[in-house]
Structure formats: C-alpha cells, structure tokens
Enzyme design. Structure first.
Site, PDB file in Angstrom:
ATOM      1  N   ARG A 118     -12.636   7.885  19.449  1.00 15.90           N
ATOM      2  CA  ARG A 118     -12.452   7.557  20.881  1.00 15.90           C
ATOM      3  C   ARG A 118     -12.480   8.823  21.738  1.00 15.90           C
ATOM      4  O   ARG A 118     -13.088   8.854  22.805  1.00 15.90           O
ATOM      5  CB  ARG A 118     -11.118   6.829  21.105  1.00 15.90           C
ATOM      6  CG  ARG A 118     -11.220   5.340  20.890  1.00 15.90           C
ATOM      7  CD  ARG A 118      -9.856   4.736  20.793  1.00 15.90           C
ATOM      8  NE  ARG A 118      -9.172   5.276  19.609  1.00 15.90           N
ATOM      9  CZ  ARG A 118      -8.173   4.675  18.990  1.00 15.90           C
ATOM     10  NH1 ARG A 118      -7.699   3.544  19.447  1.00 15.90           N
ATOM     11  NH2 ARG A 118      -7.626   5.209  17.920  1.00 15.90           N
ATOM     12  N   GLY A 169     -12.164   7.343   7.622  1.00 18.64           N
ATOM     13  CA  GLY A 169     -13.067   7.581   6.494  1.00 18.64           C
ATOM     14  C   GLY A 169     -14.153   6.524   6.577  1.00 18.64           C
ATOM     15  O   GLY A 169     -13.868   5.403   6.981  1.00 18.64           O
ATOM     16  N   ARG A 208     -13.886  14.747   7.287  1.00 12.66           N
ATOM     17  CA  ARG A 208     -14.681  15.093   6.094  1.00 12.66           C
ATOM     18  C   ARG A 208     -16.138  15.325   6.479  1.00 12.66           C
ATOM     19  O   ARG A 208     -16.667  14.637   7.350  1.00 12.66           O
ATOM     20  CB  ARG A 208     -14.635  13.961   5.064  1.00 12.66           C
ATOM     21  CG  ARG A 208     -13.266  13.691   4.495  1.00 12.66           C
ATOM     22  CD  ARG A 208     -13.375  12.709   3.328  1.00 12.66           C
ATOM     23  NE  ARG A 208     -12.071  12.197   2.965  1.00 12.66           N
ATOM     24  CZ  ARG A 208     -11.710  10.925   3.075  1.00 12.66           C
ATOM     25  NH1 ARG A 208     -12.570  10.016   3.525  1.00 12.66           N
ATOM     26  NH2 ARG A 208     -10.505  10.552   2.720  1.00 12.66           N
ATOM     27  N   ASN A 256       0.877  -1.175   0.000  1.00 12.53           N
ATOM     28  CA  ASN A 256       0.000   0.000   0.000  1.00 12.53           C
ATOM     29  C   ASN A 256       0.913   1.223   0.000  1.00 12.53           C
ATOM     30  O   ASN A 256       1.410   1.646   1.031  1.00 12.53           O
ATOM     31  CB  ASN A 256      -0.898  -0.028   1.243  1.00 12.53           C
ATOM     32  CG  ASN A 256      -1.913   1.110   1.245  1.00 12.53           C
ATOM     33  OD1 ASN A 256      -1.821   2.036   0.429  1.00 12.53           O
ATOM     34  ND2 ASN A 256      -2.849   1.054   2.158  1.00 12.53           N
ATOM     35  N   GLY A 292     -12.441   0.673  11.934  1.00 13.82           N
ATOM     36  CA  GLY A 292     -12.023   0.931  13.320  1.00 13.82           C
ATOM     37  C   GLY A 292     -13.185   1.193  14.260  1.00 13.82           C
ATOM     38  O   GLY A 292     -13.240   0.670  15.374  1.00 13.82           O
ATOM     39  N   ILE A 293     -14.148   1.999  13.833  1.00 12.72           N
ATOM     40  CA  ILE A 293     -15.305   2.319  14.681  1.00 12.72           C
ATOM     41  C   ILE A 293     -16.305   1.152  14.686  1.00 12.72           C
ATOM     42  O   ILE A 293     -16.752   0.710  15.745  1.00 12.72           O
ATOM     43  CB  ILE A 293     -15.999   3.614  14.187  1.00 12.72           C
ATOM     44  CG1 ILE A 293     -15.032   4.804  14.281  1.00 12.72           C
ATOM     45  CG2 ILE A 293     -17.262   3.887  14.983  1.00 12.72           C
ATOM     46  CD1 ILE A 293     -15.536   6.096  13.642  1.00 12.72           C
ATOM     47  N   GLY A 294     -16.626   0.641  13.516  1.00 18.17           N
ATOM     48  CA  GLY A 294     -17.602  -0.455  13.405  1.00 18.17           C
ATOM     49  C   GLY A 294     -17.167  -1.706  14.150  1.00 18.17           C
ATOM     50  O   GLY A 294     -17.988  -2.423  14.730  1.00 18.17           O
ATOM     51  N   GLU A 353      -8.275  -5.800   4.452  1.00 19.05           N
ATOM     52  CA  GLU A 353      -8.094  -5.369   3.063  1.00 19.05           C
ATOM     53  C   GLU A 353      -6.840  -5.982   2.449  1.00 19.05           C
ATOM     54  O   GLU A 353      -6.822  -6.319   1.272  1.00 19.05           O
ATOM     55  CB  GLU A 353      -8.031  -3.834   3.013  1.00 19.05           C
ATOM     56  CG  GLU A 353      -9.379  -3.203   3.325  1.00 19.05           C
ATOM     57  CD  GLU A 353      -9.312  -1.716   3.627  1.00 19.05           C
ATOM     58  OE1 GLU A 353      -8.967  -1.361   4.775  1.00 19.05           O
ATOM     59  OE2 GLU A 353      -9.591  -0.915   2.735  1.00 19.05           O
ATOM     60  N   LEU A 402     -16.913   1.835   8.901  1.00 16.83           N
ATOM     61  CA  LEU A 402     -16.851   3.063   9.694  1.00 16.83           C
ATOM     62  C   LEU A 402     -15.470   3.180  10.320  1.00 16.83           C
ATOM     63  O   LEU A 402     -15.134   2.450  11.252  1.00 16.83           O
ATOM     64  CB  LEU A 402     -17.924   3.032  10.800  1.00 16.83           C
ATOM     65  CG  LEU A 402     -19.353   2.689  10.349  1.00 16.83           C
ATOM     66  CD1 LEU A 402     -20.286   2.616  11.552  1.00 16.83           C
ATOM     67  CD2 LEU A 402     -19.869   3.716   9.346  1.00 16.83           C
ATOM     68  N   GLY A 403     -14.661   4.075   9.769  1.00 13.87           N
ATOM     69  CA  GLY A 403     -13.306   4.281  10.303  1.00 13.87           C
ATOM     70  C   GLY A 403     -13.034   5.766  10.313  1.00 13.87           C
ATOM     71  O   GLY A 403     -13.938   6.562  10.546  1.00 13.87           O
ATOM     72  N   ARG A 453      -2.478  -1.900  -3.639  1.00 13.38           N
ATOM     73  CA  ARG A 453      -3.707  -1.134  -3.453  1.00 13.38           C
ATOM     74  C   ARG A 453      -3.629   0.104  -4.338  1.00 13.38           C
ATOM     75  O   ARG A 453      -2.663   0.860  -4.284  1.00 13.38           O
ATOM     76  CB  ARG A 453      -3.813  -0.722  -1.989  1.00 13.38           C
ATOM     77  CG  ARG A 453      -5.023   0.100  -1.754  1.00 13.38           C
ATOM     78  CD  ARG A 453      -5.132   0.553  -0.340  1.00 13.38           C
ATOM     79  NE  ARG A 453      -6.506   0.933  -0.110  1.00 13.38           N
ATOM     80  CZ  ARG A 453      -7.027   1.101   1.078  1.00 13.38           C
ATOM     81  NH1 ARG A 453      -6.308   0.919   2.149  1.00 13.38           N
ATOM     82  NH2 ARG A 453      -8.281   1.441   1.193  1.00 13.38           N
ATOM     83  N   HIS A 511     -13.282   2.278  -0.685  1.00 17.13           N
ATOM     84  CA  HIS A 511     -13.274   1.184   0.305  1.00 17.13           C
ATOM     85  C   HIS A 511     -13.796  -0.123  -0.305  1.00 17.13           C
ATOM     86  O   HIS A 511     -14.256  -1.004   0.416  1.00 17.13           O
ATOM     87  CB  HIS A 511     -14.179   1.479   1.518  1.00 17.13           C
ATOM     88  CG  HIS A 511     -13.712   2.576   2.425  1.00 17.13           C
ATOM     89  ND1 HIS A 511     -14.589   3.464   2.994  1.00 17.13           N
ATOM     90  CD2 HIS A 511     -12.494   2.906   2.878  1.00 17.13           C
ATOM     91  CE1 HIS A 511     -13.931   4.311   3.767  1.00 17.13           C
ATOM     92  NE2 HIS A 511     -12.639   3.997   3.697  1.00 17.13           N
ATOM     93  N   LYS A 568       3.162   0.843   3.226  1.00 13.76           N
ATOM     94  CA  LYS A 568       2.838  -0.261   4.141  1.00 13.76           C
ATOM     95  C   LYS A 568       2.948  -1.558   3.370  1.00 13.76           C
ATOM     96  O   LYS A 568       2.616  -1.603   2.182  1.00 13.76           O
ATOM     97  CB  LYS A 568       1.399  -0.131   4.651  1.00 13.76           C
ATOM     98  CG  LYS A 568       1.183   1.054   5.555  1.00 13.76           C
ATOM     99  CD  LYS A 568      -0.247   1.029   6.106  1.00 13.76           C
ATOM    100  CE  LYS A 568      -0.690   2.426   6.449  1.00 13.76           C
ATOM    101  NZ  LYS A 568      -2.078   2.711   6.208  1.00 13.76           N
TER     102      LYS A 568
HETATM  103  P1  ADP Z   1      -8.747   4.282   8.701  1.00 14.64           P
HETATM  104  O1  ADP Z   1     -10.027   4.732   8.039  1.00 14.64           O
HETATM  105  O2  ADP Z   1      -7.713   5.367   8.788  1.00 14.64           O
HETATM  106  O3  ADP Z   1      -8.248   2.943   8.234  1.00 14.64           O
HETATM  107  P2  ADP Z   1      -9.657   2.869  11.055  1.00 14.64           P
HETATM  108  O4  ADP Z   1     -10.559   1.978  10.280  1.00 14.64           O
HETATM  109  O5  ADP Z   1      -8.504   2.279  11.759  1.00 14.64           O
HETATM  110  O6  ADP Z   1      -9.157   4.110  10.223  1.00 14.64           O
HETATM  111  O7  ADP Z   1     -10.574   3.637  12.123  1.00 14.64           O
HETATM  112  C1  ADP Z   1     -10.057   4.637  12.932  1.00 14.64           C
HETATM  113  C2  ADP Z   1     -11.199   5.134  13.809  1.00 14.64           C
HETATM  114  O8  ADP Z   1     -11.652   4.059  14.639  1.00 14.64           O
HETATM  115  C3  ADP Z   1     -10.773   6.260  14.734  1.00 14.64           C
HETATM  116  O9  ADP Z   1     -11.758   7.281  14.719  1.00 14.64           O
HETATM  117  C4  ADP Z   1     -10.762   5.586  16.085  1.00 14.64           C
HETATM  118  O10 ADP Z   1     -11.061   6.477  17.126  1.00 14.64           O
HETATM  119  C5  ADP Z   1     -11.860   4.570  15.923  1.00 14.64           C
HETATM  120  N1  ADP Z   1     -11.819   3.561  16.983  1.00 14.64           N
HETATM  121  C6  ADP Z   1     -10.929   2.564  17.175  1.00 14.64           C
HETATM  122  N2  ADP Z   1     -11.202   1.900  18.321  1.00 14.64           N
HETATM  123  C7  ADP Z   1     -12.284   2.512  18.870  1.00 14.64           C
HETATM  124  C8  ADP Z   1     -13.077   2.332  20.057  1.00 14.64           C
HETATM  125  N3  ADP Z   1     -12.800   1.371  20.905  1.00 14.64           N
HETATM  126  N4  ADP Z   1     -14.092   3.167  20.278  1.00 14.64           N
HETATM  127  C9  ADP Z   1     -14.377   4.166  19.414  1.00 14.64           C
HETATM  128  N5  ADP Z   1     -13.703   4.372  18.298  1.00 14.64           N
HETATM  129  C10 ADP Z   1     -12.678   3.571  18.020  1.00 14.64           C
END
Ligand code: ADP
Length: 378
Positions: free
Chosen positions: A265, A193, A222, A12, A311-313, A364, A190-191, A71, A161, A19
């Site tokens: 977070r 982005g 964004r 990547n 990361g969020i999902g 990915e 949900l990350g 990628r 994505h 990476k």
């Molecule tokens: P990217 O889109 O850069 O690949 P990620 O998919 O790693 O990013 O997602 C990053 C997001 O996930 C950040 O906003 C981070 O705060 C969130 N995140 C990771 N762990 C948690 C958690 N335990 N609670 C809330 N948000 C989280």
C-alpha cells in the site's frame, strides 16, 4: 458409530505468536478467533502458557472441541498430505526441523502444548508444502546440481503457501463448475510473501518458491529469484557470513530495499506521487508475476483460469492491472470496472478474455479445518 468431527480448533503457532480460530464444521462457520503475541518476549513465557490464555479467551466455547488442526511450515518429502500427529508422525516431523529452524519448533511445540491442554483430542498437522510435493514432477522439483546434495541434505524444491493454493484451487473448480480433477489453473498468492502455482488436473505441477520461501516473486522483504553467483559476489566482497546473507536476502530485500517499505500500500501511494523507485518496484513485482503466469500457462497445457489471492491479489486493483495488461498475448483482457473489487470472489477479466482472471479470497484456516475433518474421517 464414530462421533462426527464438528468443532475444530485451528492453531497457527509461530515463533513469537499463536493465532487461533474455532470452527463449527457442520456449517463451516467461524465461532471465534484470536491472537496471543510476544511469546517468550514480554508476553506468555511458553506456547503452553499461550494456549492457557487461548482457553481462557474461548471460555465455554473451549468445551467439546472434537479436533485440532495445526499449520506446519514444512513436511519435507515425508508428508505428502495432512496427517494425524501420532507419536510416530511427531518423530518424523521433528526430523524436518532443519528445513525451518525458526518455525518448526514453534509449530510442533504448539501440537505438544495441545496434547497436554486438550487431553484425548486428536491433532492433525497441515503442512504448507504438502499440496506441492504430492504431485510436483521431478523435472520441476529438482535443482541442476550434483544429486548428492539432494540425497544427503534434501536440497530440492518444496514450495510453500500450499494450503492457500489448495483452497483457491477448490474454490476455482467450484466457480468454473468443473470437477477438481479436470481443472487447470495458475494460482497467484500475492501477499507479504508471494508464490505462484501451476495446477494441472487439480494438482500442483510447479510452484515458484523453492527449498525455502526465498525463491520466485519480488516480495515485501525477500528478493525472490536471483542469480546465485550474485549472492556469492556480495558475500565475498563484504565478508558476509551465511547467516548475515540470509537476513539480507529474506528481511532486507524486495520492496523494502527497492522503495523503502515492505507494505505494498505504501509503495502504491509513493508511486502515485511520482516516486520513481516505488514505480520501478511495482513494475518489477508485476513483471515477475506476468512472466511466471505465461510460463505456467504453458506448463498446465492452457489454464481454465488465472486466480489472484493474498493481501495484494485480493485488494490491489493497481497491482492486478499492472500484471494483467502484460498478458495480452494470452488473449487476456481486463474489465477495469470489475477490477475495483476488494476481498470478494469475482471475475475481473472482460467478457471476451480467452482466460478468465478471478479474484478469490483465500481462507487457509478453513482449509486446515476441512483437512482436519477429512483426515479424521478416513
Ligand atoms: P501475509 O503474506 O503476511 O499473510 P497478506 O496476504 O495479508 O500478508 O498481504 C499483505 C500485503 O497485502 C501487504 O503488502 C499489503 O500492503 C497488501 N495489501 C493489502 N491491501 C492492499 C491494497 N488495498 N492495496 C495494495 N496492497 C494491499
């Protein structure tokens, strides 16, 4: 007999970082991973030099690499699937640099560096747009402006994505024990982005990002969906250039603008302490996701599952709960205890839920490695 493709390097190559992950695809196990940073700004001067560092880090593991998967941000309408990056395909990809002036030169530069460093090893391009563009119908993909802009400039929805949405779609089909061609889903990546995809019969029928990754969800930095006239009003009132406006909408909006941090977070922690701006930011984020889930459930003709990843999902029970309680009209019910899960494949919906909600960690890099093997096996 053709030698089977087993040892696959995944690259990547971004604008200032590279990476990598090395896979043994006979067992789908990861042999190594790493990151070279600050390319062109303090670290290695070029992507070719960064790659030398990768080879050094890999040591003996760099021997016998069968193929390299890359990628690539944008495949336009040219690449509807991953592709072997022959001279002809490289030339076609270079015509798409206009769609990603920051990322595309780095992505393609990574391929050229690999051609020189790993002589004779095939390079496969895996495009973030391809899974969407392969099957998305025009009624979802076109914008309601004069079609001359599509014809002249390719202004339409592409989506991003795609590699992640494809990975979780395959994983969800397996989880649901359904053939891929029969599975209907709403996948939520949900990350930092974020994007959603509507999956019908295993393929994308709509997705929330557009010409660029700016559209759709409320993201880290964004704004997501916004009335285009609001953008024009700001430009006019403050005398902003298109480049300045691009920075405002892509880098200085979203959670960062609303509540002072792009990291979810931080926002959750602030909201827990009663910070009203953080509370509103989380509600706006969750509201937008729920809105699209409802729409996409209609578009796919009823989803077999709603998938949460990124990361969020994968990690935030708090955000997932704020989304899922809004889905009552679809008969979706949350299992609060199951929803505590972090980073593991698990259903978080209650037994009586009409549509299962499933957390599926994305991968990915593994998807890129799988596509590399598939393309070379054709
Ligand atoms: P990217 O889109 O850069 O690949 P990620 O998919 O790693 O990013 O997602 C990053 C997001 O996930 C950040 O906003 C981070 O705060 C969130 N995140 C990771 N762990 C948690 C958690 N335990 N609670 C809330 N948000 C989280």
């Amino acid at each position: 007999m053709k030698k089977s493709i087993e040892k696959v390097l995944v690259i990547n190559s971004g604008s200032s970082s590279l990476k990598y992950q090395l896979f043994d695809m006979a067992t789908e196990t990861r042999l190594a991973k790493g990151l070279v940073e600050r390319i062109g700004c303090g670290g290695p001067a070029t992507h070719a030099e960064a790659l030398k560092q990768v080879v050094a880090e890999l040591g003996d593991a760099a021997k016998g690499i069968d193929a390299i998967g890359h990628r690539i941000l944008h495949g336009g309408e040219t690449f509807r699937d991953s592709a072997l990056m022959t001279k002809a395909n490289m030339a076609k990809a270079k015509k798409l640099v206009k769609f990603g002036p920051l990322h595309m030169p780095a992505n393609l530069g990574g391929i050229e560096a690999c051609e020189r460093t790993f002589r004779g090893v095939p390079n496969v391009g895996v495009f973030d747009t391809a899974f969407h563009i392969a099957t998305m119908p025009d009624c979802a993909g076109m914008y309601a402006i004069d079609p001359k802009y599509y014809k002249k400039m390719g202004i339409r929805k592409y989506g991003f994505h795609g590699t992640s949405h494809k990975f979780v779609t395959q994983a969800a089909a397996k989880f649901l024990k359904k053939p891929l061609s029969k599975v209907n889903l709403v996948t939520c990546h949900l990350g930092n982005g974020s994007s959603l995809a509507a999956i019908r019969s295993g393929g994308v029928v709509d997705t929330s990002m557009g010409l660029t990754p700016l559209a759709g969800m409320v993201m880290g930095t964004r704004c997501g969906d916004i009335d285009a006239a609001a953008v024009l009003a700001i430009m006019e009132a403050e005398g902003k250039t298109p480049a300045e406006m691009d920075v405002i909408l892509n880098k200085k909006s979203g959670l960062l603008a609303l509540a002072g941090s792009s990291d979810c977070r931080d926002i959750c922690a602030k909201a827990a302490k009663g910070d009203k701006a953080a509370e509103l930011a989380l509600e706006m984020l969750a509201y937008r996701v729920a809105l699209y889930i409802g729409a996409y459930n209609t578009i796919v003709g009823g989803a077999d599952a709603i998938v949460m990843t990124g990361g969020i999902g994968e990690n935030s029970s708090e955000v997932r709960e704020r989304i899922v309680w809004r889905l009552g009209a679809l008969g979706v019910k949350l299992d609060k205890s199951a929803n505590k899960v972090r980073g593991e494949l698990k259903a978080i919906s209650a037994k009586g839920s009409k549509i299962p909600v499933v957390v599926i960690p994305t991968n990915e890099e593994l998807m890129i490695a799988r596509d590399t093997v598939r393309i070379l096996g054709k």
